[in-house]
Design a protein around this motif. Structure first.
Motif, PDB file in Angstrom:
ATOM      1  N   LYS A   1      18.909 -17.483  34.388  1.00 49.05           N
ATOM      2  CA  LYS A   1      18.121 -17.619  33.169  1.00 49.05           C
ATOM      3  C   LYS A   1      16.635 -17.722  33.481  1.00 49.05           C
ATOM      4  CE  LYS A   1      17.781 -18.197  28.686  1.00 49.05           C
ATOM      5  NZ  LYS A   1      18.126 -17.083  27.770  1.00 49.05           N
ATOM      6  N   GLY A   2      15.807 -16.967  32.757  1.00 49.69           N
ATOM      7  CA  GLY A   2      14.366 -16.995  32.934  1.00 49.69           C
ATOM      8  C   GLY A   2      13.691 -17.939  31.958  1.00 49.69           C
TER       9      GLY A   2
ATOM     10  N   MET B   1       3.241  -4.260  25.551  1.00 48.19           N
ATOM     11  CA  MET B   1       4.370  -3.340  25.415  1.00 48.19           C
ATOM     12  C   MET B   1       5.446  -3.791  26.396  1.00 48.19           C
ATOM     13  SD  MET B   1       2.017   0.116  25.383  1.00 48.19           S
ATOM     14  CE  MET B   1       3.297   1.082  26.162  1.00 48.19           C
ATOM     15  N   ALA B   2       6.697  -3.795  25.948  1.00 52.73           N
ATOM     16  CA  ALA B   2       7.790  -4.310  26.772  1.00 52.73           C
ATOM     17  C   ALA B   2       8.589  -3.169  27.376  1.00 52.73           C
ATOM     18  CB  ALA B   2       8.710  -5.203  25.941  1.00 52.73           C
ATOM     19  N   GLU B   3       8.636  -3.118  28.709  1.00 50.74           N
ATOM     20  CA  GLU B   3       9.526  -2.162  29.385  1.00 50.74           C
ATOM     21  C   GLU B   3      10.923  -2.780  29.362  1.00 50.74           C
ATOM     22  OE1 GLU B   3      12.129  -1.055  31.851  1.00 50.74           O
ATOM     23  OE2 GLU B   3      10.827  -1.987  33.322  1.00 50.74           O
ATOM     24  N   ASP B   4      11.718  -2.346  28.391  1.00 49.56           N
ATOM     25  CA  ASP B   4      13.033  -2.938  28.147  1.00 49.56           C
ATOM     26  C   ASP B   4      14.153  -1.970  28.502  1.00 49.56           C
ATOM     27  OD1 ASP B   4      12.336  -1.211  26.126  1.00 49.56           O
ATOM     28  OD2 ASP B   4      13.126  -2.454  24.499  1.00 49.56           O
ATOM     29  N   LEU B   5      14.044  -1.377  29.686  1.00 51.84           N
ATOM     30  CA  LEU B   5      15.049  -0.423  30.131  1.00 51.84           C
ATOM     31  C   LEU B   5      16.044  -1.120  31.048  1.00 51.84           C
ATOM     32  CD1 LEU B   5      12.601   2.517  30.955  1.00 51.84           C
ATOM     33  CD2 LEU B   5      13.742   2.013  28.782  1.00 51.84           C
TER      34      LEU B   5
ATOM     35  N   GLU C   1      20.010 -10.939  23.792  1.00 57.80           N
ATOM     36  CA  GLU C   1      19.014 -11.986  24.028  1.00 57.80           C
ATOM     37  C   GLU C   1      17.654 -11.396  24.408  1.00 57.80           C
ATOM     38  OE1 GLU C   1      23.040 -13.652  24.441  1.00 57.80           O
ATOM     39  OE2 GLU C   1      22.042 -11.905  25.322  1.00 57.80           O
ATOM     40  N   VAL C   2      17.668 -10.316  25.201  1.00 51.99           N
ATOM     41  CA  VAL C   2      16.407  -9.652  25.565  1.00 51.99           C
ATOM     42  C   VAL C   2      15.767  -9.031  24.330  1.00 51.99           C
ATOM     43  CG1 VAL C   2      15.350  -7.857  26.991  1.00 51.99           C
ATOM     44  CG2 VAL C   2      17.248  -9.207  27.905  1.00 51.99           C
ATOM     45  N   GLU C   3      16.571  -8.385  23.506  1.00 53.67           N
ATOM     46  CA  GLU C   3      16.046  -7.779  22.281  1.00 53.67           C
ATOM     47  C   GLU C   3      15.474  -8.835  21.340  1.00 53.67           C
ATOM     48  OE1 GLU C   3      19.455  -5.694  20.881  1.00 53.67           O
ATOM     49  OE2 GLU C   3      19.109  -3.926  22.151  1.00 53.67           O
TER      50      GLU C   3
ATOM     51  N   GLY D   1      13.319  -9.441  32.792  1.00 52.45           N
ATOM     52  CA  GLY D   1      13.308 -10.506  33.782  1.00 52.45           C
ATOM     53  C   GLY D   1      12.779 -11.830  33.254  1.00 52.45           C
ATOM     54  N   PHE D   2      12.080 -11.821  32.121  1.00 50.17           N
ATOM     55  CA  PHE D   2      11.624 -13.072  31.530  1.00 50.17           C
ATOM     56  C   PHE D   2      12.755 -13.779  30.786  1.00 50.17           C
ATOM     57  CE2 PHE D   2       7.629 -10.806  32.101  1.00 50.17           C
ATOM     58  CZ  PHE D   2       6.837 -11.798  32.647  1.00 50.17           C
ATOM     59  N   GLU D   3      13.749 -13.023  30.341  1.00 48.65           N
ATOM     60  CA  GLU D   3      14.900 -13.644  29.680  1.00 48.65           C
ATOM     61  C   GLU D   3      15.948 -14.059  30.714  1.00 48.65           C
ATOM     62  OE1 GLU D   3      18.537 -14.493  28.017  1.00 48.65           O
ATOM     63  OE2 GLU D   3      18.320 -12.582  29.095  1.00 48.65           O
TER      64      GLU D   3
END
Length: 506
Positions: free
Chosen positions: A328-329, A348-352, A358-360, A307-309
């Motif tokens: 866009k965040g 730690m990033a919850e990237d699910l 772009e998020v990666e 959500g930040f991206e």
């Protein structure tokens, strides 16, 4: 930030045993830390600690992102301080059924605990009048920047029968100074009660965290990206959220599009941020939020990092998350400002979910470890990023999270193709040969190259789906699992976990 190789357990304090229908910060929490220590674990991951509202979700329905949940206050500790007479410390009746599959009955717990907390408050007030309390005064002064708004909000919320703040008198909803002054004057006692609750929560939590840190166990906290609309956060800071300027209802709501968990997406209902306004303030509210969180935990897991991206924005009034759009965040600008403000970011990033390049890129730019979930690993080909042979070292592996079923619950519901894939990956010729699926997953997690491995306690105890903490497909009846048998964390379980932890250099 990269982390040294380690492992730990995921367990929210409310899931612990205890005499009052819900886990708390008392002796059983200390016993759990002792279990972690004996078992060679270095991490205790918790969920957000805030006071919960409707359906008791610690992610969606918090009354404040800065406050603590009074239901976790240990009544026994208050008794030792002389704030509750031992004769009045009656416990709730033990839950019927299997003690490893107990449930928090909030309808019983809330009146029970608050009745005793009010007794403690009355005695505390008497002691303040007679001799004062320097620790209390210091807490109120140091935390006033969020505490004053929160305690007034809670007193107002109760006086309005928990109606949303934008349905209160317009002068109070709009925070006109004279209206707030009059409200504070008329609600002095409930304001002081909530101030007392926060003091005692954070006093007890600080002692518990220190006990863990003394044993080289770090607390992994959780920052939920969004906050509840009916919260002191939104009431006190309406300009940083996208609200209707007339009604103060969310103009746009947070959620995610259709995904693994739901064909209609997840509509969380929280208001989304006005990131342009936040940037104009130097992201001040968010920096305060991280600083506050790092007063009480050692590592921050950022929920819904993507959500930040970019974030999924759904117009107000929608009933599902399907009719939304990606917006866009703040992207790297926010984390650059945050890093300048607080230094190294233990994140730690919850990237699910729907993760884009772009998020990666954002995650990797700041060296935040992403998450790998074993339950997601066996539905595709050998290039599935959740399979252990595809991990990178700067990551965190879980058999499943609080949003997943237990490992055994997942296994019982898995299709034959998935089961055969698991068996083949583990070196068995048939799924029937797998005897302890939860421990097979624990071994996979601990033996992987991921720097961090976090195991839900339910999997350490080999519990089935009845012990699931949350199912994102449903709103009702979640966040209630607890175990009430302290003997479940016995020496045999501890020794087994410790041996495996040692074997894989955790």
């Amino acid at each position: 930030m990269t982390f040294q190789r380690a492992s730990g357990i995921l367990l929210h304090p409310t899931c612990l045993p205890g005499a009052h229908g819900i886990g708390d910060l008392g002796q059983h929490a200390y016993d759990f830390i002792d279990f972690l220590d004996r078992s060679g674990q270095k991490l205790w991951q918790i969920l957000p600690l805030g006071p919960t509202g409707y359906e008791h979700s610690p992610y969606i329905m918090n009354f404040s992102t800065f406050a603590g949940n009074p239901l976790m206050i240990s009544l026994e500790q208050l008794t030792h301080e002389g704030l509750i007479d031992p004769i009045n410390l009656n416990s709730l009746d033990a839950e019927a059924g299997d003690p490893l599959y107990a449930r928090v009955n909030f309808d019983q717990v809330i009146p029970h605990k608050y009745g005793l907390l009010r007794q403690a408050f009355d005695r505390f007030q008497d002691s303040l009048t007679q001799e004062g309390n320097a620790d209390y005064d210091r807490f109120c002064q140091e935390q006033s920047w969020w505490l004053d708004d929160f305690v007034l909000f809670m007193a107002l919320l109760e006086s309005h029968d928990y109606q949303p703040w934008n349905q209160w008198e317009p002068a109070i909803a709009r925070r006109e100074p004279e209206a707030l002054r009059q409200a504070a004057e008329s609600l002095q006692q409930p304001i002081q009660f909530h101030r007392f609750l926060q003091f005692k929560f954070f006093e007890q939590w600080a002692r518990l965290r220190a006990y863990a840190n003394e044993r080289n166990i770090s607390i992994v906290g959780d920052v939920s990206i969004y906050v509840c609309h009916n919260s002191s956060d939104v009431w006190a800071n309406p300009d940083i959220f996208k609200l209707d300027p007339e009604t103060f209802d969310p103009a746009f709501m947070a959620g995610v599009p259709p995904d693994y968990f739901s064909a209609t997406g997840q509509l969380w209902g929280n208001p989304v941020y006005d990131w342009e306004k936040l940037e104009q303030t130097g992201f001040a509210w968010w920096i305060d939020r991280f600083k506050a969180t790092l007063q009480y935990v050692d590592i921050v897991r950022v929920d819904h990092f993507r959500g930040f991206e970019a974030y999924w924005q759904v117009p107000g009034g929608e009933t599902t998350a399907m009719n939304g759009e990606w917006i866009k965040g703040p992207d790297a600008k926010f984390f650059e400002v945050l890093q300048a403000a607080i230094g190294s970011l233990p994140v730690m990033a919850e990237d699910l979910g729907v993760i884009t390049p772009e998020v990666e890129l954002l995650r990797d730019r700041f060296e935040f470890p992403g998450m790998r979930i074993l339950q997601f690993a066996f539905g595709g080909d050998s290039d599935n990023s959740y399979l252990p042979h595809n991990y990178v070292s700067n990551s965190v592996v879980y058999p499943g999270t609080h949003d997943n079923d237990t490992a055994i619950g997942w296994w019982n519901a898995a299709g034959e193709a998935e089961k055969h894939h698991v068996a083949q990956y583990l070196g068995y010729s048939s799924p029937d040969q797998i005897q302890e699926l939860s421990w097979e997953f624990i071994r996979l997690a601990l033996s992987s190259v991921a720097d961090l491995a976090v195991i839900p306690l339910q999997d350490v105890l080999s519990l089935d789906g009845r012990a699931r903490m949350n199912d994102p497909r449903y709103n009702d009846g979640q966040w209630r699992w607890r175990f009430t048998d302290p003997g479940a964390l016995n020496d045999a379980v501890s020794a087994r976990l410790a041996e495996m932890t040692w074997m894989y250099r955790r």
